[in-house]
Scaffold this motif. Structure first.
Motif, PDB file in Angstrom:
ATOM      1  N   ARG A 148       0.778  -1.159  -0.096  1.00  0.00           N
ATOM      2  CA  ARG A 148      -0.141   0.108  -0.041  1.00  0.00           C
ATOM      3  C   ARG A 148       1.054   1.311  -0.054  1.00  0.00           C
ATOM      4  NH1 ARG A 148      -4.393   0.596   4.409  1.00  0.00           N
ATOM      5  NH2 ARG A 148      -2.451   0.612   5.932  1.00  0.00           N
ATOM      6  N   VAL A 149       0.267   2.225  -0.393  1.00  0.00           N
ATOM      7  CA  VAL A 149       0.919   3.656  -0.516  1.00  0.00           C
ATOM      8  C   VAL A 149      -0.065   4.581   0.332  1.00  0.00           C
ATOM      9  CG1 VAL A 149       1.543   5.633  -1.628  1.00  0.00           C
ATOM     10  CG2 VAL A 149       2.007   3.470  -2.586  1.00  0.00           C
ATOM     11  N   LEU A 150       0.426   5.253   1.400  1.00  0.00           N
ATOM     12  CA  LEU A 150      -0.415   6.152   2.236  1.00  0.00           C
ATOM     13  C   LEU A 150       0.242   7.665   2.093  1.00  0.00           C
ATOM     14  CD1 LEU A 150      -0.569   3.970   5.537  1.00  0.00           C
ATOM     15  CD2 LEU A 150      -2.281   3.818   3.567  1.00  0.00           C
ATOM     16  N   PHE A 151      -0.825   8.331   2.132  1.00  0.00           N
ATOM     17  CA  PHE A 151      -0.359   9.720   1.985  1.00  0.00           C
ATOM     18  C   PHE A 151      -1.131  10.569   3.056  1.00  0.00           C
ATOM     19  CE2 PHE A 151      -0.327  14.553   0.024  1.00  0.00           C
ATOM     20  CZ  PHE A 151       1.048  14.533   0.208  1.00  0.00           C
ATOM     21  N   ASP A 152      -0.278  11.351   3.979  1.00  0.00           N
ATOM     22  CA  ASP A 152      -1.070  11.746   5.152  1.00  0.00           C
ATOM     23  C   ASP A 152      -2.213  10.818   5.746  1.00  0.00           C
ATOM     24  OD1 ASP A 152       0.202  14.031   5.237  1.00  0.00           O
ATOM     25  OD2 ASP A 152      -1.311  15.123   3.972  1.00  0.00           O
ATOM     26  N   GLY A 153      -1.917   9.541   5.927  1.00  0.00           N
ATOM     27  CA  GLY A 153      -2.490   8.518   6.269  1.00  0.00           C
ATOM     28  C   GLY A 153      -3.716   7.976   5.724  1.00  0.00           C
ATOM     29  N   VAL A 154      -3.997   8.664   4.412  1.00  0.00           N
ATOM     30  CA  VAL A 154      -4.857   8.076   3.291  1.00  0.00           C
ATOM     31  C   VAL A 154      -4.207   7.243   2.332  1.00  0.00           C
ATOM     32  CG1 VAL A 154      -6.467   8.807   1.522  1.00  0.00           C
ATOM     33  CG2 VAL A 154      -6.112  10.226   3.680  1.00  0.00           C
ATOM     34  N   ASP A 155      -5.147   6.039   2.445  1.00  0.00           N
ATOM     35  CA  ASP A 155      -4.511   4.980   1.376  1.00  0.00           C
ATOM     36  C   ASP A 155      -4.789   5.542  -0.004  1.00  0.00           C
ATOM     37  OD1 ASP A 155      -4.077   2.759  -0.031  1.00  0.00           O
ATOM     38  OD2 ASP A 155      -4.758   1.326   1.056  1.00  0.00           O
ATOM     39  N   ILE A 156      -3.781   5.884  -0.971  1.00  0.00           N
ATOM     40  CA  ILE A 156      -3.868   6.275  -2.076  1.00  0.00           C
ATOM     41  C   ILE A 156      -3.191   5.453  -3.175  1.00  0.00           C
ATOM     42  CG2 ILE A 156      -3.510   8.526  -1.426  1.00  0.00           C
ATOM     43  CD1 ILE A 156      -0.524   8.579  -2.642  1.00  0.00           C
ATOM     44  N   THR A 157      -3.240   4.102  -3.032  1.00  0.00           N
ATOM     45  CA  THR A 157      -2.907   3.004  -3.702  1.00  0.00           C
ATOM     46  C   THR A 157      -3.464   2.714  -5.209  1.00  0.00           C
ATOM     47  OG1 THR A 157      -2.234   1.778  -1.723  1.00  0.00           O
ATOM     48  CG2 THR A 157      -2.149   0.663  -3.976  1.00  0.00           C
ATOM     49  N   ASP A 158      -4.861   3.073  -5.073  1.00  0.00           N
ATOM     50  CA  ASP A 158      -5.656   2.990  -6.325  1.00  0.00           C
ATOM     51  C   ASP A 158      -6.193   4.518  -6.790  1.00  0.00           C
ATOM     52  OD1 ASP A 158      -5.707   0.029  -6.149  1.00  0.00           O
ATOM     53  OD2 ASP A 158      -7.282   0.292  -4.579  1.00  0.00           O
ATOM     54  N   LEU A 159      -5.361   5.592  -6.356  1.00  0.00           N
ATOM     55  CA  LEU A 159      -5.821   6.780  -6.865  1.00  0.00           C
ATOM     56  C   LEU A 159      -4.986   6.951  -7.895  1.00  0.00           C
ATOM     57  CD1 LEU A 159      -6.219   8.862  -3.816  1.00  0.00           C
ATOM     58  CD2 LEU A 159      -7.907   7.531  -5.006  1.00  0.00           C
ATOM     59  N   SER A 160      -5.388   7.781  -8.851  1.00  0.00           N
ATOM     60  CA  SER A 160      -4.909   8.118 -10.128  1.00  0.00           C
ATOM     61  C   SER A 160      -3.655   9.259  -9.945  1.00  0.00           C
ATOM     62  CB  SER A 160      -5.899   8.656 -10.998  1.00  0.00           C
ATOM     63  OG  SER A 160      -6.449  10.036 -10.732  1.00  0.00           O
ATOM     64  N   ILE A 161      -3.172   9.616 -11.067  1.00  0.00           N
ATOM     65  CA  ILE A 161      -2.132  10.663 -10.943  1.00  0.00           C
ATOM     66  C   ILE A 161      -2.743  11.997 -10.721  1.00  0.00           C
ATOM     67  CG2 ILE A 161      -0.313  11.911 -12.034  1.00  0.00           C
ATOM     68  CD1 ILE A 161       0.039   9.323 -13.982  1.00  0.00           C
ATOM     69  N   THR A 162      -3.765  12.189 -11.501  1.00  0.00           N
ATOM     70  CA  THR A 162      -4.491  13.405 -11.236  1.00  0.00           C
ATOM     71  C   THR A 162      -5.130  13.706  -9.819  1.00  0.00           C
ATOM     72  OG1 THR A 162      -5.298  13.299 -13.407  1.00  0.00           O
ATOM     73  CG2 THR A 162      -6.554  14.961 -11.889  1.00  0.00           C
ATOM     74  N   GLU A 163      -5.469  12.462  -9.049  1.00  0.00           N
ATOM     75  CA  GLU A 163      -6.231  12.604  -7.810  1.00  0.00           C
ATOM     76  C   GLU A 163      -4.981  12.974  -6.798  1.00  0.00           C
ATOM     77  OE1 GLU A 163     -10.023   9.613  -7.961  1.00  0.00           O
ATOM     78  OE2 GLU A 163      -8.053   8.644  -8.340  1.00  0.00           O
ATOM     79  N   ARG A 164      -3.892  11.948  -6.948  1.00  0.00           N
ATOM     80  CA  ARG A 164      -2.549  12.549  -6.322  1.00  0.00           C
ATOM     81  C   ARG A 164      -1.993  13.699  -6.228  1.00  0.00           C
ATOM     82  NH1 ARG A 164       0.678   6.492  -5.704  1.00  0.00           N
ATOM     83  NH2 ARG A 164      -1.112   5.406  -6.284  1.00  0.00           N
ATOM     84  N   ALA A 165      -2.162  14.497  -7.459  1.00  0.00           N
ATOM     85  CA  ALA A 165      -1.823  15.781  -7.764  1.00  0.00           C
ATOM     86  C   ALA A 165      -2.588  16.606  -7.017  1.00  0.00           C
ATOM     87  CB  ALA A 165      -1.741  16.154  -9.226  1.00  0.00           C
ATOM     88  N   LYS A 166      -3.997  16.338  -7.037  1.00  0.00           N
ATOM     89  CA  LYS A 166      -4.797  17.313  -6.309  1.00  0.00           C
ATOM     90  C   LYS A 166      -4.526  17.197  -4.757  1.00  0.00           C
ATOM     91  CE  LYS A 166      -8.351  17.301  -9.585  1.00  0.00           C
ATOM     92  NZ  LYS A 166      -9.862  16.738  -9.899  1.00  0.00           N
ATOM     93  N   MET A 167      -4.151  16.076  -4.174  1.00  0.00           N
ATOM     94  CA  MET A 167      -3.984  15.960  -2.754  1.00  0.00           C
ATOM     95  C   MET A 167      -2.452  16.661  -2.211  1.00  0.00           C
ATOM     96  SD  MET A 167      -4.895  11.835  -2.075  1.00  0.00           S
ATOM     97  CE  MET A 167      -4.824  12.167  -0.333  1.00  0.00           C
ATOM     98  N   GLY A 168      -1.679  16.968  -3.493  1.00  0.00           N
ATOM     99  CA  GLY A 168      -0.452  17.534  -2.968  1.00  0.00           C
ATOM    100  C   GLY A 168       0.814  16.916  -3.509  1.00  0.00           C
TER     101      GLY A 168
END
Length: 242
Positions: free
Chosen positions: A61-81
């Motif tokens: 898994r990949v977590l960012f600020d405690g949120v699981d972003i494993t299945d998120l797209s490039i765009t969604e991750r970019a919006k998260m920072g």
């Protein structure tokens, strides 16, 4: 901020089997500057692409600020920072340098502001501001423009895959100053894939990837002397074998 938990990445091999690129990688990034280094082909760039969402891990898994972003797209991750700078920057025919920096900043910034970002990366702003981001630009020019773009985004996590590539004529000290100013603006983390001692020397934490695994990690004072000693030994062996 960022955490990789038991991340593995497998791709099909030429012989019809499977090739393990990453093997149970565990990594936490919260420091100001984190450098990932290691031999060519060890999986460093794959780690960066998995963080950005360009590749999806086969396991873990990949977590960012405690949120699981494993299945998120490039765009969604970019919006998260999360920002990502390619080892080989992408060209955008029909888009000017100012347009690209404005898109990165999320607003139609002024020419003066765009020029500031370009000047920070050692480019004469007036010569580049209205140029298209196309084949007329060299790899080194594209690399600097990409760094300026990431700087303009100002995200919580900025990932650079070998940012020094193609900018030999530009002082490393200037590159390091850009990273320091970037951190002052964002108060976030900067993750850098690099072999360069001068970049490793500014890292708060160094992570060594070898054979798809985290071979070592720790502070600069813990890791850098061992790396430099290993490189020195390799050079001696190469000279003896000639």
């Amino acid at each position: 901020m960022l955490e990789l938990q038991h991340v593995g990445f497998v791709v099909p091999a030429e012989d019809g089997g499977k090739s393990e690129i990453l093997k149970d990688v565990n990594l936490k990034v919260s420091e100001r500057f984190v450098a990932i280094t290691g031999p060519n082909g060890s999986g460093k760039s794959t780690v960066a692409k998995i963080i950005a969402g360009i590749e999806k891990p086969t396991s873990g898994r990949v977590l960012f600020d405690g949120v699981d972003i494993t299945d998120l797209s490039i765009t969604e991750r970019a919006k998260m920072g999360i920002s990502f700078a390619f080892q080989q920057p992408v060209r955008f025919k029909g888009i000017t340098v100012k347009d690209l920096i404005s898109l990165a900043a999320g607003s139609n910034i002024s020419v003066a502001t765009a020029c500031e970002y370009l000047s920070e990366v050692g480019l004469c702003a007036k010569e580049y501001i209205n140029r298209e981001v196309n084949a007329s630009l060299s790899g080194g020019e594209l690399k600097r423009i990409e760094i300026a773009m990431i700087n303009a985004r100002g995200t919580k996590l900025s990932v650079f895959d070998e940012p020094e590539a193609g900018i030999d004529l530009w002082s490393f000290n200037n590159l390091i100053r850009v990273f320091e100013k970037m951190h002052e603006r964002t108060k976030g983390s900067i993750l850098i894939i690099s072999h360069q001692e001068r970049i490793l020397d500014i890292a708060d934490k160094i992570v060594v990837i070898a054979d798809g695994r985290v071979a070592a990690e720790g502070s600069k004072s813990e890791i850098l002397p061992e790396l430099l000693n290993a490189r020195s030994n390799c050079r001696v062996i190469e000279e003896v074998s000639k």
